[in-house]
Scaffold this motif. Structure first.
Motif, short mmCIF file in Angstrom:
data_model
loop_
_atom_site.label_atom_id
_atom_site.label_comp_id
_atom_site.label_asym_id
_atom_site.label_seq_id
_atom_site.Cartn_x
_atom_site.Cartn_y
_atom_site.Cartn_z
N ALA A 42 0.82 -1.20 0.00
CA ALA A 42 0.00 0.00 0.00
C ALA A 42 0.86 1.26 0.00
CB ALA A 42 -0.93 0.00 1.21
N GLN A 43 1.99 1.22 0.69
CA GLN A 43 2.85 2.40 0.82
C GLN A 43 3.74 2.61 -0.39
OE1 GLN A 43 4.94 1.82 4.51
NE2 GLN A 43 3.09 1.99 5.76
N THR A 44 4.16 1.53 -1.06
CA THR A 44 5.11 1.65 -2.18
C THR A 44 4.44 1.50 -3.54
OG1 THR A 44 5.62 -0.74 -2.21
CG2 THR A 44 6.92 0.68 -0.74
N GLY A 45 3.25 0.92 -3.57
CA GLY A 45 2.59 0.69 -4.85
C GLY A 45 3.10 -0.53 -5.58
N ASP B 233 5.12 -7.71 -3.76
CA ASP B 233 6.41 -8.37 -3.57
C ASP B 233 6.96 -8.89 -4.89
OD1 ASP B 233 6.40 -7.83 -0.89
OD2 ASP B 233 5.77 -9.84 -0.27
N ASP B 234 6.09 -9.46 -5.71
CA ASP B 234 6.53 -9.98 -7.01
C ASP B 234 7.02 -8.85 -7.91
OD1 ASP B 234 6.02 -12.61 -6.41
OD2 ASP B 234 4.02 -12.62 -7.32
N GLU B 235 6.32 -7.72 -7.91
CA GLU B 235 6.73 -6.58 -8.73
C GLU B 235 8.06 -6.02 -8.26
OE1 GLU B 235 2.31 -4.88 -10.01
OE2 GLU B 235 3.20 -4.30 -8.10
N TRP B 236 8.23 -5.96 -6.94
CA TRP B 236 9.51 -5.49 -6.39
C TRP B 236 10.64 -6.42 -6.81
CZ3 TRP B 236 12.96 -7.79 -2.96
CH2 TRP B 236 13.93 -6.95 -2.42
N TRP B 237 10.38 -7.72 -6.77
CA TRP B 237 11.39 -8.70 -7.13
C TRP B 237 11.79 -8.56 -8.60
CZ3 TRP B 237 14.37 -11.80 -4.29
CH2 TRP B 237 15.07 -12.82 -4.94
N TYR B 238 10.81 -8.41 -9.48
CA TYR B 238 11.10 -8.27 -10.90
C TYR B 238 11.86 -6.98 -11.18
CZ TYR B 238 7.84 -12.10 -11.74
OH TYR B 238 7.21 -13.33 -11.74
N THR B 239 11.64 -5.97 -10.36
CA THR B 239 12.33 -4.69 -10.55
C THR B 239 13.83 -4.82 -10.27
OG1 THR B 239 10.34 -3.43 -9.95
CG2 THR B 239 12.46 -2.28 -9.78
#
Length: 260
Positions: free
Chosen positions: A189-192, A195-201
């Motif tokens: 909610a805070q970062t948009g 976890d999967d999207e963060w990992w792919y980034t």
């Protein structure tokens, strides 16, 4: 969040309200709003917005009374928090808790069932995790929930203290496991980013790093990453719960052996 602490209200006033021991005002018209209405409104707000969204003014407005009228029913927000905690400790609407007539022969299944019920309770009311609670809320629903949990260890040869400590151990495990799940939701909610999207980034950058100085991590990490990325909360919960039950099994088996 430091001000959101359960158990810091007047304990006797709280207990009287929890157990319905308060006397209605002797003068004036009977109020169309009661304590249960206020608590229900507060829980609805907390479920939707978190505990920070709960104020005496918001709760009063939700039931159609003035903010000052709130205090004729509940003395302050601290007591309201305790009432809220006890209210949600009962079964959810339309839900029946597992039977208290637990068969000791199936203690492992019994404990696992109640542990999962406890986990579902936190996921249903995540704001409960936001309240720092050290002193127990000794209301009827809270005691009923304790009785329910405690009954899973009855008839196993454990002492009363061991039964209580076993409940605390399992409850603390559930509490810690759920906290990580709720934290993941808050971070999204805070970062948009999920976890999967963060990992792919970050994955492309990680591919440029030489992990050979970390041989164990280099072997385990890719396997885990391919299976469930940053984590599978259900798998982690089930694994930890099974290991916890294994340990309790050793204790219970030792008690039975000593008694024979």
């Amino acid at each position: 969040m430091a001000d959101d602490i359960a158990g810091r209200g007047d304990p006797l006033k709280t207990l009287h309200l929890l157990w319905g021991r308060t006397e209605p005002p002797r003068r004036g018209p009977k109020s169309r709003v009661g304590v249960k209405d206020l608590v229900s409104a507060a829980v609805t707000i907390a479920d939707a917005e978190g505990i920070d969204g709960v104020s005496t003014r918001r709760v009063a407005e939700a039931v159609g009374i003035s903010p000052m009228s709130f205090y004729t029913h509940i003395p302050d927000k601290a007591v309201l928090f305790d009432l809220m905690l006890d209210a949600v400790s009962g079964p959810a609407e339309g839900e029946s808790p597992s039977s208290m007539n637990f068969d000791p022969a199936h203690w492992r299944d019994n404990v696992a069932l109640v542990a999962r019920e406890y986990r579902a309770f936190f996921l249903r009311h995540p704001w409960v995790m936001q309240l720092s609670s050290h002193r127990p809320v000794l209301g009827p629903n809270t005691i009923k929930a304790y009785e329910h949990f405690l009954s899973t260890f009855d008839g196993l040869g454990l002492t009363e203290v061991e039964m209580d400590l076993s409940v605390s151990m399992v409850a603390n495990y559930v509490h810690g496991a759920v906290r990580d799940v709720l934290r993941a939701s808050q971070i999204k909610a805070q970062t948009g980013l999920s976890d999967d999207e963060w990992w792919y980034t970050i994955a492309p950058f990680l591919e440029t790093i030489d992990f050979t100085p970390y041989p164990v991590s280099n072997r385990v990490g890719p396997v885990v990453g391919e299976l469930y990325g940053l984590g599978n909360p259900d798998m982690a919960f089930d694994f930890g719960l099974e290991r916890l039950l294994d340990g309790l099994g050793v204790l219970i088996a030792g008690k039975k052996k000593a008694a024979s």
